[in-house]
Design a protein around this motif. Structure first.
Motif, PDB file in Angstrom:
ATOM      1  N   ASP A  41       0.882  -1.203   0.086  1.00 29.88           N
ATOM      2  CA  ASP A  41       0.222   0.207   0.157  1.00 29.88           C
ATOM      3  C   ASP A  41       0.909   1.276   0.074  1.00 29.88           C
ATOM      4  OD1 ASP A  41      -2.184  -1.730   0.447  1.00 29.88           O
ATOM      5  OD2 ASP A  41      -2.238  -1.638   2.503  1.00 29.88           O
ATOM      6  N   LEU A  42       0.255   2.535  -0.362  1.00 26.32           N
ATOM      7  CA  LEU A  42       1.096   3.508  -0.601  1.00 26.32           C
ATOM      8  C   LEU A  42      -0.161   4.730  -0.408  1.00 26.32           C
ATOM      9  CD1 LEU A  42       0.181   4.584  -3.386  1.00 26.32           C
ATOM     10  CD2 LEU A  42       2.074   3.560  -4.047  1.00 26.32           C
ATOM     11  N   GLY A  55      -6.139   5.527   0.982  1.00 24.98           N
ATOM     12  CA  GLY A  55      -4.799   5.322   0.275  1.00 24.98           C
ATOM     13  C   GLY A  55      -5.053   4.237  -1.013  1.00 24.98           C
ATOM     14  N   TYR A  56      -4.127   3.609  -1.227  1.00 26.95           N
ATOM     15  CA  TYR A  56      -4.159   2.793  -2.262  1.00 26.95           C
ATOM     16  C   TYR A  56      -3.443   1.471  -2.236  1.00 26.95           C
ATOM     17  CZ  TYR A  56      -5.526   6.767  -4.881  1.00 26.95           C
ATOM     18  OH  TYR A  56      -6.192   8.269  -5.291  1.00 26.95           O
ATOM     19  N   GLU A  57      -3.772   0.421  -2.529  1.00 23.05           N
ATOM     20  CA  GLU A  57      -3.358  -0.923  -2.659  1.00 23.05           C
ATOM     21  C   GLU A  57      -3.325  -1.531  -3.723  1.00 23.05           C
ATOM     22  OE1 GLU A  57      -4.300  -3.298   0.867  1.00 23.05           O
ATOM     23  OE2 GLU A  57      -5.413  -4.834  -0.507  1.00 23.05           O
ATOM     24  N   TRP A  69      -3.570  -9.713 -10.314  1.00 20.37           N
ATOM     25  CA  TRP A  69      -3.035  -8.243  -9.722  1.00 20.37           C
ATOM     26  C   TRP A  69      -4.234  -7.159  -9.674  1.00 20.37           C
ATOM     27  CZ3 TRP A  69       2.447  -6.985  -9.744  1.00 20.37           C
ATOM     28  CH2 TRP A  69       3.402  -8.071  -9.810  1.00 20.37           C
ATOM     29  N   ARG A  70      -4.687  -6.575  -8.451  1.00 21.20           N
ATOM     30  CA  ARG A  70      -5.680  -5.516  -8.743  1.00 21.20           C
ATOM     31  C   ARG A  70      -5.204  -4.290  -7.877  1.00 21.20           C
ATOM     32  NH1 ARG A  70     -10.415  -8.972  -6.383  1.00 21.20           N
ATOM     33  NH2 ARG A  70      -8.963  -9.883  -5.139  1.00 21.20           N
ATOM     34  N   ILE A  71      -5.534  -3.316  -8.484  1.00 21.69           N
ATOM     35  CA  ILE A  71      -5.335  -2.157  -7.889  1.00 21.69           C
ATOM     36  C   ILE A  71      -6.694  -1.440  -7.148  1.00 21.69           C
ATOM     37  CG2 ILE A  71      -4.469   0.434  -8.284  1.00 21.69           C
ATOM     38  CD1 ILE A  71      -2.671  -0.441 -10.414  1.00 21.69           C
ATOM     39  N   PHE A  72      -6.602  -1.109  -5.789  1.00 15.13           N
ATOM     40  CA  PHE A  72      -7.628  -0.559  -5.069  1.00 15.13           C
ATOM     41  C   PHE A  72      -7.408   0.762  -4.558  1.00 15.13           C
ATOM     42  CE2 PHE A  72      -8.395  -5.169  -4.717  1.00 15.13           C
ATOM     43  CZ  PHE A  72      -9.573  -5.240  -4.870  1.00 15.13           C
ATOM     44  N   ARG A  73      -8.498   1.518  -4.559  1.00 12.70           N
ATOM     45  CA  ARG A  73      -8.414   2.757  -3.739  1.00 12.70           C
ATOM     46  C   ARG A  73      -9.328   2.421  -2.487  1.00 12.70           C
ATOM     47  NH1 ARG A  73     -12.188   5.981  -6.416  1.00 12.70           N
ATOM     48  NH2 ARG A  73     -13.672   5.321  -5.045  1.00 12.70           N
ATOM     49  N   ILE A  74      -8.475   2.809  -1.151  1.00 13.75           N
ATOM     50  CA  ILE A  74      -9.240   2.789  -0.114  1.00 13.75           C
ATOM     51  C   ILE A  74      -9.715   3.868   0.662  1.00 13.75           C
ATOM     52  CG2 ILE A  74      -8.773   1.782   2.298  1.00 13.75           C
ATOM     53  CD1 ILE A  74      -5.925   0.667   1.171  1.00 13.75           C
ATOM     54  N   ASP A  75     -11.100   3.963   0.917  1.00 14.59           N
ATOM     55  CA  ASP A  75     -11.680   5.081   1.470  1.00 14.59           C
ATOM     56  C   ASP A  75     -12.450   4.618   2.768  1.00 14.59           C
ATOM     57  OD1 ASP A  75     -11.798   6.406  -1.055  1.00 14.59           O
ATOM     58  OD2 ASP A  75     -12.806   5.069  -1.707  1.00 14.59           O
ATOM     59  N   ASP A  76     -11.911   5.034   4.023  1.00 14.81           N
ATOM     60  CA  ASP A  76     -12.172   4.492   5.361  1.00 14.81           C
ATOM     61  C   ASP A  76     -12.441   3.264   5.347  1.00 14.81           C
ATOM     62  OD1 ASP A  76     -12.460   7.205   6.059  1.00 14.81           O
ATOM     63  OD2 ASP A  76     -14.529   7.405   5.433  1.00 14.81           O
ATOM     64  N   ASN A  77     -11.255   2.401   4.842  1.00 14.37           N
ATOM     65  CA  ASN A  77     -10.976   1.024   5.004  1.00 14.37           C
ATOM     66  C   ASN A  77     -12.217   0.315   4.222  1.00 14.37           C
ATOM     67  OD1 ASN A  77      -9.092  -0.686   6.005  1.00 14.37           O
ATOM     68  ND2 ASN A  77     -10.776  -1.731   7.418  1.00 14.37           N
ATOM     69  N   VAL A  78     -12.819   0.923   3.099  1.00 11.81           N
ATOM     70  CA  VAL A  78     -13.680   0.447   2.275  1.00 11.81           C
ATOM     71  C   VAL A  78     -12.820   0.182   0.788  1.00 11.81           C
ATOM     72  CG1 VAL A  78     -15.940   0.425   0.743  1.00 11.81           C
ATOM     73  CG2 VAL A  78     -15.755   0.898   3.198  1.00 11.81           C
ATOM     74  N   PHE A  79     -12.728  -0.916   0.195  1.00 15.89           N
ATOM     75  CA  PHE A  79     -11.994  -1.050  -1.096  1.00 15.89           C
ATOM     76  C   PHE A  79     -12.904  -1.029  -2.342  1.00 15.89           C
ATOM     77  CE2 PHE A  79      -9.495  -2.549   2.433  1.00 15.89           C
ATOM     78  CZ  PHE A  79      -8.383  -2.734   2.228  1.00 15.89           C
TER      79      PHE A  79
END
Length: 171
Positions: A41-42, A55-57, A69-79
């Motif tokens: 994550d970053l 953040g991003y994962e 391989w998948r890229i996620f945005r994390i918003d208040d621990n919701v992916f």
């Protein structure tokens, strides 16, 4: 300083990096017992605080055949998945990395005896500030090495821009 969190996750707590950031880790030993996830994550804000982590994962799913391989945005621990999954098989000794430059998020892969190459990228403008980096796995059968990352700094030009202009000739 790495801070261990539940579910096999650790984040770098000594400083934040970015906003242009990279993170990478080597998979010293890959889990061969089943489909288990690993991630880096970053641009993380509030890591370890489940209700407010942003953040991003980059998530790698260990699959039969090519790994997903998948890229996620994390918003208040919701992916939220950003785009379609990508596939690249990884093995023990391989490395994977994740980079955020502006709004471009890029996944990277390096085979044990190879060089770094992009697997794919996504674009998202939600999080643009500096943040923490981390890595982890859903399985205790993975062994990691060479965790690192930091702020990406643009390389200096080997010349000054004014040197590219044609000289003015006296008349």
């Amino acid at each position: 300083l790495l801070v261990a969190l539940p579910f096999g996750e650790s984040y770098w707590s000594a400083t934040t990096f970015g906003p242009d950031t990279e993170v990478f880790v080597t998979i010293a030993t890959k889990d061969t017992t089943g489909a288990e996830d690993i991630f880096i994550d970053l641009r993380l804000a509030s890591p370890g605080v489940a209700a407010s982590t942003d953040g991003y994962e980059l998530l790698l799913d260990n699959q039969a055949g090519d790994d997903r391989w998948r890229i996620f945005r994390i918003d208040d621990n919701v992916f939220t998945l950003l785009g379609a999954a990508m596939t690249t098989e990884y093995a023990s000794g391989d490395s994977f990395g994740f980079e955020a430059i502006g709004s471009t998020l890029t996944a990277y892969f390096k085979a044990a005896a190879g060089s770094w190459g992009a697997v794919g990228n996504r674009t998202d403008t939600t999080y643009t500030a500096a943040g923490n980096i981390d890595f982890g796995a859903a399985s205790t059968d993975y062994i990691f090495d060479d965790f690192g990352g930091g702020t990406v700094v643009a390389a200096a030009l080997p010349y000054q821009p004014w040197q590219l202009r044609a000289p003015v000739l006296a008349q």
